[in-house]
Design an enzyme around this catalytic site. Structure first.
Site, short mmCIF file in Angstrom:
data_model
loop_
_atom_site.label_atom_id
_atom_site.label_comp_id
_atom_site.label_asym_id
_atom_site.label_seq_id
_atom_site.Cartn_x
_atom_site.Cartn_y
_atom_site.Cartn_z
N ASP A 211 0.89 -1.17 0.00
CA ASP A 211 0.00 0.00 0.00
C ASP A 211 0.93 1.22 0.00
OD1 ASP A 211 -2.34 1.57 0.17
OD2 ASP A 211 -2.11 1.69 2.35
N GLU B 242 -1.08 -1.21 -4.89
CA GLU B 242 -2.30 -0.45 -5.13
C GLU B 242 -2.08 0.51 -6.29
OE1 GLU B 242 -5.07 1.09 -1.95
OE2 GLU B 242 -4.18 2.96 -2.65
N ASP C 107 -2.77 1.19 6.86
CA ASP C 107 -1.91 0.93 5.70
C ASP C 107 -1.45 -0.53 5.70
OD1 ASP C 107 -1.35 3.95 4.88
OD2 ASP C 107 -1.07 3.77 7.04
#
Length: 186
Positions: A7, A68, A141
């Site tokens: 992330d 991501e 996160d």
């Protein structure tokens, strides 16, 4: 299949490793956050993110890296930092020959919770449940990184079958001859 989920972020870059196959219980092998000081020089922050991701790659030896996909946000400064951290993660994986998959936030949420509009608490709760953890990973996160890895494990078999079908169809399709150029005379 062993997947490192990333992330991306400059201040907090979530990382998580999940192992398993679609349709079977999954196992978390590690979760954490690579942190950089907000007041540090950008170049030093990117090097710190790189070093952190390299450590995770060395320690866990994933077969895939799921990152991501960066999308446009209102704050250009935030999206730039996210994109830069994302590029570092992709570079680290590519340098080692590890395939990289990009997943959108809504794709990850839908895969893990059933809704592409799930909030962070719902994602954390489902990650906790799917990986049989005692509590949701913190900060968010870290949970998001695990969700990325889960999403990839579940979606990769279908994506691979689709890519193979397209490749087979393309290989069997007759090729049309190229038309001769028009309007040219010697």
């Amino acid at each position: 299949m062993r997947v490192l989920g990333v992330d991306p972020g400059l201040t907090r870059c979530g990382v998580g490793v999940v192992e398993g196959v679609a349709g079977r219980p999954l196992t978390m092998l590690g979760v954490g956050v690579v942190r950089t000081p907000a007041d540090a020089d950008l170049g030093h922050r990117l090097v710190a993110v790189e070093q952190g991701i390299e450590e995770w790659l060395d320690r866990h030896r994933p077969e895939f890296v799921a990152v991501e996909r960066v999308f446009s946000q209102h704050n250009v400064r935030t999206v730039m930092g996210t994109a830069q951290a994302s590029a570092v993660a992709m570079l680290c994986a590519a340098r080692r020959g590890i395939p990289v998959a990009l997943h959108t936030p809504s794709e990850v949420k839908a895969a893990v919770t059933g809704s592409g509009r799930a909030d962070k608490a719902q994602v954390g709760a489902m990650v906790t449940r799917l990986l049989r953890l005692d509590a949701p990973p913190r900060p968010a996160d870290a949970a998001d990184a695990l969700a990325l890895a889960i999403c990839h494990i579940w979606r990769a078999p279908a994506q691979n079958r689709l890519q193979q079908a397209v490749a087979q169809h393309t290989a069997r399709a007759p090729r049309a001859p190229h038309p001769a150029p028009k309007g040219r005379t010697a």
